[in-house]
Design an enzyme around this catalytic site. Structure first.
Site, PDB file in Angstrom:
ATOM      1  N   ARG A 185       0.818  -1.211   0.000  1.00  0.00           N
ATOM      2  CA  ARG A 185       0.000   0.000   0.000  1.00  0.00           C
ATOM      3  C   ARG A 185       0.855   1.267   0.000  1.00  0.00           C
ATOM      4  O   ARG A 185       0.464   2.273  -0.615  1.00  0.00           O
ATOM      5  CB  ARG A 185      -0.965  -0.020   1.185  1.00  0.00           C
ATOM      6  CG  ARG A 185      -2.111  -0.980   0.922  1.00  0.00           C
ATOM      7  CD  ARG A 185      -3.062  -1.077   2.073  1.00  0.00           C
ATOM      8  NE  ARG A 185      -4.321  -1.668   1.626  1.00  0.00           N
ATOM      9  CZ  ARG A 185      -5.302  -2.016   2.433  1.00  0.00           C
ATOM     10  NH1 ARG A 185      -5.189  -1.840   3.731  1.00  0.00           N
ATOM     11  NH2 ARG A 185      -6.404  -2.537   1.954  1.00  0.00           N
ATOM     12  N   GLY A 195     -12.706  -4.569   0.959  1.00  0.00           N
ATOM     13  CA  GLY A 195     -14.130  -4.239   0.943  1.00  0.00           C
ATOM     14  C   GLY A 195     -14.493  -3.308  -0.203  1.00  0.00           C
ATOM     15  O   GLY A 195     -15.525  -3.485  -0.863  1.00  0.00           O
TER      16      GLY A 195
END
Ligand code: ADP
Ligand code: MG
Length: 403
Positions: free
Chosen positions: A37, A384
């Protein structure tokens, strides 16, 4: 409506630009175990620094409960960003307090500061609109413009994602723009056959996904801990494997709906059963409909799909034109139970079309297993968020950017 992108903000030289990144990376003893990330945030940060912007990075890490907690400090993330950017990166000791104010005020053009964990403040994730708004207003003081680049949180209505974007001239960063473009290709008229591979731990995390995807997919491949609730729904005993009995009815409904819609639903023919949940557990392969026939009887725990399932799943994937994969096929953290996940990853690299990997643990799995991100069409940084996009939902953090 198209997403507003960085260039819509004009010349940012000398401007203070707040960038919402997702630096929520897995840590072990204070060390980052997968810096994907941080790496994914570099294109936007470099573009802004090269333009001579004053960059203020904000992010969350973990789930501190609205108060400072050193265990969830962004210090390791700030340090890693500094290494990757080959730049000095200052970490403010708070998010909107004195330390943050001073750090932002002393920024020179082309410099970057990281503010401490957003979730040290209750306003960030508050359910109360006014509280979130108030916190966003305090953040907004630090910027002349806002760039949303934390794809992992764009499905959340949180202060730094939603309200902040309403308070300043705002746009999507390069990462968010890429994610939307790649995942959009999966959602809008995917080339067929379109296959979704679902695994991971709990079926209850993915119920919405399954029901929203059934009308869209040609094949649904099921692995991971959730497969045992599917087996139970078909009437098979699963010994001590992960089972969510309260979801059996829902899963029966999905099995019926899949049949009605002509969706090919693939469950494993065989599974790897272990005598306990451990890296060095004894284990053997048994038919999925006879898990209790293993030498561990009712104690047996299914920790991976078996070799026959690997072959069938790989074939279903390789012969698809669009594949979206979320959730490891087994407990890949233990090498003895990583084979199913590796087989699926391998098959995705061979897809003649678009292959997309979504989910924090799935992305970590492919890297742990030695695959490179560029062997896939796209590796999403969002779990998600990528699932909700694939389901065709509207995401608040994107709507606020014009999408
Ligand atoms: P993602 O983050 O990619 O969405 P999840 O968080 O849903 O994935 O699930 C990941 C976890 O699922 C992994 O830690 C893995 O060990 C676990 N898992 C996979 N198969 C099993 C299984 N058979 N039993 C228990 N846990 C499993
Ligand atoms: Mg996960």
């Amino acid at each position: 409506m198209p997403l507003r992108t960085l260039d819509s903000l004009g010349d940012l030289a000398g401007k203070r630009v707040i960038v919402r990144c997702d630096l929520n990376m897995p840590l072990s003893d204070g060390e980052i175990t997968d810096d994907g990330r941080a790496r994914a945030s570099l294109p936007t940060l470099r573009a802004l620094l090269d333009q001579g912007a004053k960059v203020v990075v904000i992010s969350h890490l973990g789930r501190p409960k609205g108060e400072p907690n050193p265990e969830f400090s962004l210090a390791p993330a700030a340090e890693r960003l500094g290494q990757l950017l080959e730049k000095d990166v200052v970490l403010a000791a708070d998010t909107v307090g004195e330390s943050a104010r001073e750090a932002v005020a002393s920024l020179e053009d082309g410099e970057l500061v990281v503010l401490e964990n957003l979730r040290f403040n209750p306003g960030e994730t508050s359910k109360d609109d006014a509280e979130r708004r108030a916190f966003a207003e305090r953040l907004a003081q630090f910027g002349d413009a806002f760039v949303s680049d934390g794809f992992g949180v764009v499905h959340r209505k949180q202060a730094s994602v939603y309200e902040l974007a309403q308070l300043l001239p705002s746009a999507a960063g390069a990462l968010v723009a890429t994610e939307v473009e790649k995942l959009g290709r999966v959602v809008d008229n995917p080339e067929q056959p379109f296959t979704v591979v679902l695994g991971g731990s709990k079926v209850s995390d993915k119920l919405g996904v399954i029901s929203n995807l059934l009308p869209r997919v040609d094949r649904l491949v099921v692995g991971g801990g959730m497969l045992f609730t599917f087996l139970a729904a078909q009437g098979h005993a699963v010994a001590s494997s992960l089972l969510e009995s309260e979801q059996i009815e829902a899963v029966r409904g999905y099995l019926a709906e899949a049949e009605e819609r002509g969706v090919e639903l693939l469950l494993p023919a065989d599974v790897v059963v272990a005598d306990r949940f451990a890296a060095d557990a004894a284990h053997e392969v048994v038919p999925a409909d006879a898990i209790e026939s293993s030498s561990f009887g009712a104690e047996g725990i299914g920790l991976d799909i078996g070799p026959e399932a690997e072959r069938a799943y790989a074939e279903a994937i390789r012969t698809s034109r669009t594949v979206f994969w979320n959730g490891p096929m087994g407990v890949f953290e233990f090498p003895a139970f990583a084979s199913g996940t590796a087989a699926i990853a391998q098959a995705l690299t061979a897809v003649d079309g678009l292959s997309v990997v979504g989910g924090g643990d799935s992305a970590a799995a492919i890297r742990t297993l030695g695959f490179a991100d560029d062997e896939f069409g796209h590796v999403s940084t969002g779990g998600g968020a990528s699932l909700e996009l694939i389901e065709g939902k509207r995401l608040p953090g994107l709507e606020v950017l014009g999408w």
